[in-house]
Design a protein around this motif. Sequence first.
Motif, short mmCIF file in Angstrom:
data_model
loop_
_atom_site.label_atom_id
_atom_site.label_comp_id
_atom_site.label_asym_id
_atom_site.label_seq_id
_atom_site.Cartn_x
_atom_site.Cartn_y
_atom_site.Cartn_z
N PHE A 19 -27.25 78.02 53.06
CA PHE A 19 -27.03 78.70 54.43
C PHE A 19 -25.36 78.45 54.41
N SER A 20 -24.85 77.45 54.05
CA SER A 20 -23.39 77.40 54.03
C SER A 20 -22.71 78.18 53.14
N LEU A 21 -23.76 78.51 51.94
CA LEU A 21 -22.86 79.28 50.83
C LEU A 21 -23.12 80.86 51.12
N SER A 22 -23.87 81.20 51.91
CA SER A 22 -24.15 82.66 52.65
C SER A 22 -22.81 83.05 53.01
N ALA A 23 -21.98 82.49 53.23
CA ALA A 23 -20.75 82.83 53.85
C ALA A 23 -19.88 83.49 52.62
N SER B 251 -14.92 68.26 54.54
CA SER B 251 -14.41 69.34 54.06
C SER B 251 -15.52 70.36 53.52
N LEU B 252 -16.89 69.66 53.25
CA LEU B 252 -17.94 70.54 52.56
C LEU B 252 -18.64 70.89 53.61
N LEU B 253 -18.50 70.38 55.00
CA LEU B 253 -19.09 70.95 56.19
C LEU B 253 -18.58 72.35 56.58
N ALA B 254 -19.38 72.97 57.43
CA ALA B 254 -19.10 74.16 58.06
C ALA B 254 -18.18 73.77 59.29
#
Length: 78
Positions: free
Chosen positions: A13-17, A57-60
């Motif tokens: 889901f984070s990569l969906s950006a 930094s890896l978090l939304a």
Amino acid sequence: MKFIISLVTLVLFSLSAFADETLSERELKQKAKAFIHAKNARQQPNTTVEDIEYFISLLADDFIDEHLKFNVTTTSKE
């Protein structure tokens, strides 16, 4: 096992950006492993500020991180 499934879901889901960028299964697994490594590194007794900042930094921008043992919930990168 639930943690890994949740983590993979979070990563996807984070990569969906970056939807215009298609990642291979291998790349997704590498990103998931990097996230797990960063999460584990920030939980060690000898963790550094850099370890924590890298994990954050890896978090939304809008996330929830719960530490069940100490009953701490973090919802901001600040």
